[in-house]
Design a protein around this motif. Sequence first.
Motif, PDB file in Angstrom:
ATOM      1  N   GLY A  70      50.230  42.233  41.531  1.00  0.00           N
ATOM      2  CA  GLY A  70      50.165  41.390  42.516  1.00  0.00           C
ATOM      3  C   GLY A  70      51.023  39.940  42.632  1.00  0.00           C
ATOM      4  N   PRO A  71      50.327  39.016  42.927  1.00  0.00           N
ATOM      5  CA  PRO A  71      51.328  37.561  42.764  1.00  0.00           C
ATOM      6  C   PRO A  71      51.423  36.932  41.352  1.00  0.00           C
ATOM      7  CG  PRO A  71      48.743  37.271  43.219  1.00  0.00           C
ATOM      8  CD  PRO A  71      48.965  38.611  43.393  1.00  0.00           C
ATOM      9  N   PHE A  72      50.679  37.394  40.597  1.00  0.00           N
ATOM     10  CA  PHE A  72      50.814  36.950  39.144  1.00  0.00           C
ATOM     11  C   PHE A  72      52.198  37.189  38.474  1.00  0.00           C
ATOM     12  CE2 PHE A  72      46.318  38.324  39.820  1.00  0.00           C
ATOM     13  CZ  PHE A  72      45.798  36.910  39.819  1.00  0.00           C
ATOM     14  N   LEU A  73      52.875  38.112  39.038  1.00  0.00           N
ATOM     15  CA  LEU A  73      54.261  38.458  38.534  1.00  0.00           C
ATOM     16  C   LEU A  73      55.094  37.160  39.151  1.00  0.00           C
ATOM     17  CD1 LEU A  73      56.175  40.392  37.535  1.00  0.00           C
ATOM     18  CD2 LEU A  73      56.632  41.115  39.878  1.00  0.00           C
ATOM     19  N   ALA A  74      54.734  36.803  40.188  1.00  0.00           N
ATOM     20  CA  ALA A  74      55.318  35.231  40.784  1.00  0.00           C
ATOM     21  C   ALA A  74      54.834  34.078  39.877  1.00  0.00           C
ATOM     22  CB  ALA A  74      55.295  35.127  42.028  1.00  0.00           C
ATOM     23  N   TRP A 102      47.117  40.641  58.726  1.00  0.00           N
ATOM     24  CA  TRP A 102      47.458  39.442  59.379  1.00  0.00           C
ATOM     25  C   TRP A 102      49.030  39.188  59.014  1.00  0.00           C
ATOM     26  CZ3 TRP A 102      46.841  37.087  63.947  1.00  0.00           C
ATOM     27  CH2 TRP A 102      47.542  36.020  64.018  1.00  0.00           C
ATOM     28  N   TRP A 103      49.138  39.282  57.633  1.00  0.00           N
ATOM     29  CA  TRP A 103      50.460  38.647  56.880  1.00  0.00           C
ATOM     30  C   TRP A 103      51.375  39.799  56.908  1.00  0.00           C
ATOM     31  CZ3 TRP A 103      51.894  34.079  56.352  1.00  0.00           C
ATOM     32  CH2 TRP A 103      50.990  32.940  56.513  1.00  0.00           C
ATOM     33  N   TYR A 107      42.329  32.026  49.886  1.00  0.00           N
ATOM     34  CA  TYR A 107      42.910  32.652  48.611  1.00  0.00           C
ATOM     35  C   TYR A 107      43.863  33.984  48.851  1.00  0.00           C
ATOM     36  CZ  TYR A 107      43.877  34.656  44.082  1.00  0.00           C
ATOM     37  OH  TYR A 107      44.474  35.094  42.992  1.00  0.00           O
ATOM     38  N   TYR A 108      43.349  34.650  49.702  1.00  0.00           N
ATOM     39  CA  TYR A 108      44.188  35.917  49.799  1.00  0.00           C
ATOM     40  C   TYR A 108      45.371  35.663  50.719  1.00  0.00           C
ATOM     41  CZ  TYR A 108      41.794  38.633  46.609  1.00  0.00           C
ATOM     42  OH  TYR A 108      41.210  39.207  45.249  1.00  0.00           O
ATOM     43  N   ALA A 109      45.428  34.575  51.889  1.00  0.00           N
ATOM     44  CA  ALA A 109      46.592  34.288  52.377  1.00  0.00           C
ATOM     45  C   ALA A 109      47.694  33.587  51.548  1.00  0.00           C
ATOM     46  CB  ALA A 109      46.035  32.903  53.401  1.00  0.00           C
ATOM     47  N   LEU A 110      47.091  32.998  50.565  1.00  0.00           N
ATOM     48  CA  LEU A 110      47.894  32.567  49.435  1.00  0.00           C
ATOM     49  C   LEU A 110      48.678  33.556  48.708  1.00  0.00           C
ATOM     50  CD1 LEU A 110      49.625  30.350  47.620  1.00  0.00           C
ATOM     51  CD2 LEU A 110      47.304  30.333  46.298  1.00  0.00           C
ATOM     52  N   VAL A 111      47.907  34.574  48.444  1.00  0.00           N
ATOM     53  CA  VAL A 111      48.493  35.864  47.627  1.00  0.00           C
ATOM     54  C   VAL A 111      49.305  36.633  48.566  1.00  0.00           C
ATOM     55  CG1 VAL A 111      47.820  38.164  46.729  1.00  0.00           C
ATOM     56  CG2 VAL A 111      46.312  36.030  46.206  1.00  0.00           C
ATOM     57  N   ASN A 168      55.023  38.090  50.044  1.00  0.00           N
ATOM     58  CA  ASN A 168      56.050  38.259  51.139  1.00  0.00           C
ATOM     59  C   ASN A 168      57.276  37.512  50.514  1.00  0.00           C
ATOM     60  OD1 ASN A 168      54.128  39.978  52.318  1.00  0.00           O
ATOM     61  ND2 ASN A 168      53.898  38.599  54.037  1.00  0.00           N
ATOM     62  N   VAL A 169      57.232  36.317  50.201  1.00  0.00           N
ATOM     63  CA  VAL A 169      58.395  35.585  49.834  1.00  0.00           C
ATOM     64  C   VAL A 169      59.080  35.946  48.957  1.00  0.00           C
ATOM     65  CG1 VAL A 169      58.986  33.200  48.878  1.00  0.00           C
ATOM     66  CG2 VAL A 169      57.413  33.536  50.959  1.00  0.00           C
TER      67      VAL A 169
END
Length: 187
Positions: free
Chosen positions: A36-40, A79-80, A161-165, A170-171
Motif C-alpha cells: 500500500g502507501p508505505f511504498l511511497a 470515493w477516491w 487516514y484512508y483518504a490520505l492512503v 492514486n498520486v
Amino acid sequence: MVIQSRLGPLTEDQMDDAQRAVLKDILSGPRGNLDGPFLAWIHSPELASRAQQLGAFCRYGTRLDPRLTELAILVTAAWWQSQAEWQIHEPIAREAGISDSVIRALRKQVVPEFQHDDERIVYRIGKALYKHRRVDETLYTEAVDAFGEAAVVELIGVFGYYALVAMTLNVFAVRRDTDSPLPFPEP
C-alpha cells in the motif's frame, strides 16, 4: 506479491538509517509488509513513521468492529477510486463480514442495501463527509447513539487516514501486480 508505482525503486541498501528504522517498525508491526502507501511513504521516513502509527491504530485499535472499519475503508476507496486500496481491502472486508452485495454496490458506486443498521450509519457518515464535508445533526446523533462519542471520533479518523492512503496510492500510481482487472475505470 509485486507492487508497482511511479516512484523510483528504493531497496534496503539504498535507504538511510531513518528509512531502515521505519521499515523495521512497519515489518515488525501488525501489517508485516510494505504494501500500500508505505511504498511511497518510506521515501519520507518521518511521514512514514507517523502515518504508519496512525494507520495501525485506525485499522487495529479503534472501538469499531473490524467489519465497520473495513466498510469505511471500502467507502473511501470507492470515493477516491483507489485501485490498490480497493484491491487490498476488498478481501479483508469480505472476511470481516461485509456481504458480497454491499461490496459490489460500493464498487459500482450505488447505494447498497444493508442488512445491518450499523453498516448503514457508517456508509451514510462516509458519504456525507465526502459529498458535503459535514455530518448533519440528525446523522451525528444517530451515530453517537449507535457507537458512542469516542467511537465516532475514531470512525472519522479512519475515514481521514484512508483518504490520505487513497490519495497517496492514486498520486504515485501504486498497483498490485495481479491478473485481475482494476476495480475502477482509469480517468
